[in-house]
Design a protein around this motif. Structure first.
Motif, PDB file in Angstrom:
ATOM      1  N   ALA A  20       0.801  -1.095  -0.083  1.00  0.00           N
ATOM      2  CA  ALA A  20       0.091  -0.002   0.093  1.00  0.00           C
ATOM      3  C   ALA A  20       0.923   1.062  -0.041  1.00  0.00           C
ATOM      4  CB  ALA A  20      -1.094   0.105   1.278  1.00  0.00           C
ATOM      5  N   ILE A  21       1.943   1.301   0.663  1.00  0.00           N
ATOM      6  CA  ILE A  21       2.828   2.488   0.893  1.00  0.00           C
ATOM      7  C   ILE A  21       3.555   2.565  -0.568  1.00  0.00           C
ATOM      8  CG2 ILE A  21       4.764   3.283   2.063  1.00  0.00           C
ATOM      9  CD1 ILE A  21       3.603   1.948   4.598  1.00  0.00           C
ATOM     10  N   HIS A  22       3.894   1.666  -1.232  1.00  0.00           N
ATOM     11  CA  HIS A  22       4.546   1.572  -2.539  1.00  0.00           C
ATOM     12  C   HIS A  22       3.676   2.228  -3.285  1.00  0.00           C
ATOM     13  CE1 HIS A  22       6.088  -0.100  -6.299  1.00  0.00           C
ATOM     14  NE2 HIS A  22       7.204   0.454  -5.822  1.00  0.00           N
ATOM     15  N   ALA A  23       2.564   1.607  -3.378  1.00  0.00           N
ATOM     16  CA  ALA A  23       1.659   2.274  -4.686  1.00  0.00           C
ATOM     17  C   ALA A  23       1.283   3.928  -4.275  1.00  0.00           C
ATOM     18  CB  ALA A  23      -0.074   1.532  -4.175  1.00  0.00           C
ATOM     19  N   LEU A  24       1.328   4.527  -3.202  1.00  0.00           N
ATOM     20  CA  LEU A  24       1.301   5.513  -2.990  1.00  0.00           C
ATOM     21  C   LEU A  24       2.569   6.323  -3.274  1.00  0.00           C
ATOM     22  CD1 LEU A  24      -0.277   5.621   0.927  1.00  0.00           C
ATOM     23  CD2 LEU A  24      -1.279   6.511  -1.158  1.00  0.00           C
ATOM     24  N   SER A  25       3.635   5.735  -3.283  1.00  0.00           N
ATOM     25  CA  SER A  25       5.073   6.276  -3.628  1.00  0.00           C
ATOM     26  C   SER A  25       5.010   6.683  -5.112  1.00  0.00           C
ATOM     27  CB  SER A  25       6.228   5.443  -3.028  1.00  0.00           C
ATOM     28  OG  SER A  25       6.225   4.307  -4.000  1.00  0.00           O
ATOM     29  N   ARG A  26       4.238   5.715  -5.761  1.00  0.00           N
ATOM     30  CA  ARG A  26       4.175   5.806  -7.353  1.00  0.00           C
ATOM     31  C   ARG A  26       3.223   6.917  -7.537  1.00  0.00           C
ATOM     32  NH1 ARG A  26       5.665   1.044  -9.956  1.00  0.00           N
ATOM     33  NH2 ARG A  26       5.322   2.151 -11.797  1.00  0.00           N
ATOM     34  N   ARG A  27       2.454   7.100  -6.922  1.00  0.00           N
ATOM     35  CA  ARG A  27       1.424   8.422  -7.184  1.00  0.00           C
ATOM     36  C   ARG A  27       2.194   9.642  -6.876  1.00  0.00           C
ATOM     37  NH1 ARG A  27      -4.739   9.200  -4.492  1.00  0.00           N
ATOM     38  NH2 ARG A  27      -4.944  11.135  -5.456  1.00  0.00           N
ATOM     39  N   TYR A  28       2.720   9.800  -5.737  1.00  0.00           N
ATOM     40  CA  TYR A  28       3.216  10.935  -5.186  1.00  0.00           C
ATOM     41  C   TYR A  28       4.692  11.315  -5.118  1.00  0.00           C
ATOM     42  CZ  TYR A  28      -1.438  11.419  -3.033  1.00  0.00           C
ATOM     43  OH  TYR A  28      -2.833  11.724  -2.973  1.00  0.00           O
ATOM     44  N   GLY A  29       5.294  10.135  -5.744  1.00  0.00           N
ATOM     45  CA  GLY A  29       6.704  10.416  -6.209  1.00  0.00           C
ATOM     46  C   GLY A  29       7.755  10.686  -4.962  1.00  0.00           C
ATOM     47  N   PHE A  30       7.673   9.718  -3.982  1.00  0.00           N
ATOM     48  CA  PHE A  30       8.669   9.948  -3.030  1.00  0.00           C
ATOM     49  C   PHE A  30       9.255   8.559  -2.884  1.00  0.00           C
ATOM     50  CE2 PHE A  30       4.449   8.569  -1.219  1.00  0.00           C
ATOM     51  CZ  PHE A  30       4.896   7.385  -0.462  1.00  0.00           C
ATOM     52  N   ARG A  31      10.551   8.625  -2.503  1.00  0.00           N
ATOM     53  CA  ARG A  31      11.490   7.314  -2.321  1.00  0.00           C
ATOM     54  C   ARG A  31      11.258   6.884  -0.875  1.00  0.00           C
ATOM     55  NH1 ARG A  31      15.941   8.395  -5.656  1.00  0.00           N
ATOM     56  NH2 ARG A  31      16.569   6.126  -5.571  1.00  0.00           N
ATOM     57  N   ILE A  32      11.375   5.336  -0.775  1.00  0.00           N
ATOM     58  CA  ILE A  32      10.855   4.597   0.480  1.00  0.00           C
ATOM     59  C   ILE A  32      12.272   4.053   0.891  1.00  0.00           C
ATOM     60  CG2 ILE A  32       9.993   2.660   1.557  1.00  0.00           C
ATOM     61  CD1 ILE A  32       7.657   3.059  -0.828  1.00  0.00           C
ATOM     62  N   ILE A  33      12.570   4.089   2.409  1.00  0.00           N
ATOM     63  CA  ILE A  33      13.611   3.556   2.925  1.00  0.00           C
ATOM     64  C   ILE A  33      13.025   2.587   3.901  1.00  0.00           C
ATOM     65  CG2 ILE A  33      15.663   3.663   4.625  1.00  0.00           C
ATOM     66  CD1 ILE A  33      16.344   6.369   3.259  1.00  0.00           C
TER      67      ILE A  33
END
Length: 388
Positions: free
Chosen positions: A144-157
């Motif tokens: 779910a968090i990764h899907a949000l990153s694709r929409r809003y353009g942030f990187r995930i650590i």
């Protein structure tokens, strides 16, 4: 009566022999054992690259630097974590903000994140990086968090300091399927230890290259990456402002030895957790919830007091157990409540789940060598502490 700590390292004769072998070798710091440890961990978690550092704090910092986090940028993370999950942003000159937690898993809540991202988009204040914390070893809802990153353009650590040996959707935490980088901790009370140490896992070769550069003063001896033509075999160049974040071969030898017992350690923790679940049934406490898509590493076993059912405060229960020589602890004080972070103006009212968690949470002893008799003693102490 012997005190029972909340966590304890497990050092075997094989661990000691591995360290002694390095002490007898030609290399103590950056020799062949560090890259061997990196490769072993990468293979264990199905990641392409691994870079060992002297702590998970250093690893978080280096990962943020490798992603270009800088002054004017924003990093978001969970408030229920050790301060390093937020401080890595401040080290880069960036700002930090928090996202409330899920009540059941104590992890960053995807629904709260979605709401906050929608608001931030309206004010052009989206984060550059989101650090998700696998609290207690329980995997976050990474999909779910990764899907949000694709929409809003942030990187995930992924701050997986608690979670080596955990699994999400049947794959090991550390594989970076849903993130740009994962950080492990090898502190003495973690699942495996190198004394002090950390590691960045990534599938991005450029992130790996930059982390490796930052951990060693920003210096390279690779002629292909140099600005100037080398004038001799001794030549090196500083390409970035780096740090001395290196792990030693001594530490890596201990880590390699401990890694061989990773599955055994996690299995032992699960047996203890299942027994705690049974022993605590009927008491006015909530035990950890395990989601079907994830398998915790059980670095910690956190109970939440059902304060409405007891006539004692968390502090009274805590102090009663400490008086019984049970080394209970609280993981963690919300980061935004720390005096340094309070100055940034975060409002506690924005984090009702984190506030409720902090009122109720107690970490009770959890380590692979905890005996049944010790576990019985922990539960007996908790039962007595809860009594009116």
């Amino acid at each position: 009566m012997e005190s029972i700590p909340y966590g304890r390292q497990n050092i075997t004769p094989a661990d000691i022999e591995a360290v002694v072998a390095v002490l007898r070798s030609d290399f103590l710091t950056q020799g062949p054992v560090v890259p061997a440890f990196e490769r072993a961990v990468a293979d264990r978690v199905d990641a392409r690259h691994a870079v060992a550092l002297n702590s998970a704090t250093s690893a978080l910092h280096a990962a943020c630097l490798a992603m270009g986090l800088k002054a004017g940028d924003m990093l978001w993370t969970s408030p229920i974590s050790f301060v390093a999950s937020a401080n890595c942003a401040l080290y880069c000159g960036a700002r930090v903000d928090f996202v409330d937690i899920d009540r059941e898993t104590f992890n960053l809540c995807p629904e709260a994140l979605a709401r906050k991202l929608e608001q931030a988009e309206d004010t052009s204040s989206l984060p550059k990086v989101v650090v998700v914390v696998h609290m207690t070893g329980q995997p976050c809802n990474l999909s779910a968090i990764h899907a949000l990153s694709r929409r809003y353009g942030f990187r995930i650590i992924e701050d997986a300091s608690h979670a080596i040996g955990a699994r999400y959707r049947e794959r090991p935490i550390g594989n970076c399927e849903f993130s740009d980088a994962v950080v492990f901790s090898f502190h003495p009370v973690k699942i495996i230890t190198t004394g002090e140490g950390g590691m960045v896992l990534t599938n991005d070769p450029e992130i790996a290259r930059k982390v490796a550069l930052f951990r060693s003063h920003g210096i390279t001896r690779d002629a292909q990456r140099m600005v100037h033509q080398p004038d001799g075999p001794w030549y090196y160049e500083q390409l970035e402002l780096g740090y001395n974040y290196r792990m030693t071969d001594i530490q890596a030898a201990l880590g390699l030895s401990q890694l061989q017992r990773l599955d055994e350690s996690v299995e032992a923790r699960h047996r203890l957790a299942e027994r705690y679940d049974e022993l605590l049934a009927g008491l006015p406490v909530s035990v950890p919830v395990q989601r079907s898509e994830g398998r915790s590493a059980f670095h910690l076993y956190v109970v939440r007091l059902q304060l409405e059912r007891i006539d004692r405060s968390r502090r009274e229960v805590f102090e009663a157990m400490r008086a019984d020589d049970i080394g209970v602890n609280v993981h963690y004080i919300p980061i935004y409540a720390q005096p340094y972070h309070e100055r940034m103006g975060v409002r506690r009212a924005d984090f009702p789940q984190a506030e409720a968690y902090y009122r109720e949470a107690i970490s009770i002893p959890m380590f692979p060598t905890l005996s049944s008799a010790q576990q019985d003693r922990v539960v007996r102490s908790l039962r007595n502490a809860l009594a009116p």
